[in-house]
Write a protein that holds these residues in place. Structure first.
Motif: not given
Length: 190
Positions: A14-25, A27-31, A47-54
């Motif tokens: 779910x978190x990975x899909x969310x990041x990909x959705x955001x990256x469609x529009x 830049x990763x640096x700005x998310x 999110x932080x329980x699952x991943x350290x950062x974007x």
């Protein structure tokens, strides 16, 4: 325990899909991680329980993609080692792993993605290509084998980039083009 692992995997996805959705529009640096949490409909702590950062999220996405193409590549090598003559069929089966991930590849290879990913993909595919050298019985120096690999893999990445923009083509069409281009059989381009 299995239930926990499944839920954990679902949340990661779910978190990975969310990041990909955001990256469609964007830049990763700005998310931000807040945006990822909102898009994933989970709280920021989750999110932080699952991943350290974007960056760890995008690294997981990239690693999953690279892992997914390994099995069909190994199957292709096994078929080639058995001296089967249907190279286009085996290449088609390998490219199906890319076809199933065209949307993700389009995002990762875009200007909004991880700028290091094209290089990661290149290096990963070069490592895989090197495994085929003994099977191909290339009667050329190691330097020329490496040049052959860089040329072929650069072409393959170009084809994949093209394919992300033109997803109407099938894995078989891409494999046929690549195979003919690589073996010098292209006589005309439509």
């Amino acid at each position: 325990m299995n239930k926990y692992i499944n839920k954990n995997n679902q949340t990661n996805k779910k978190i990975e899909t969310a990041l990909l959705q955001l990256m469609k529009h964007k830049n990763l640096d700005k998310i931000t991680m807040n945006e990822v949490a909102t898009e994933a409909a989970v709280n920021r702590v989750t999110v932080y329980r699952h991943f350290d950062d974007k960056w760890s999220i995008v690294e997981e996405i990239e690693q999953n993609l690279l892992t997914e193409i390994t099995k069909p590549h190994n199957q292709m090598l096994d078929k080639l080692a058995a001296k089967s003559d249907n190279g286009i069929l085996y290449l088609t089966n390998f490219l199906k792993a890319f076809e199933q991930n065209l949307n993700t590849l389009k995002i990762l290879l875009s200007g909004n993605g991880d700028l290091a990913f094209p290089n990661k993909l290149m290096n990963y595919l070069l490592q895989m290509e090197e495994l085929s050298h003994p099977i191909m019985h290339l009667n050329i120096s190691k330097d020329m084998q490496d040049l052959f690999s860089f040329y072929g893999i650069s072409a393959l990445i170009g084809i994949i980039r093209f394919w992300t923009l033109h997803p109407q083509y099938s894995a078989k069409e891409m494999a046929t083009f690549f195979f003919k281009m690589r073996t010098g059989e292209l006589s005309m381009i439509d």
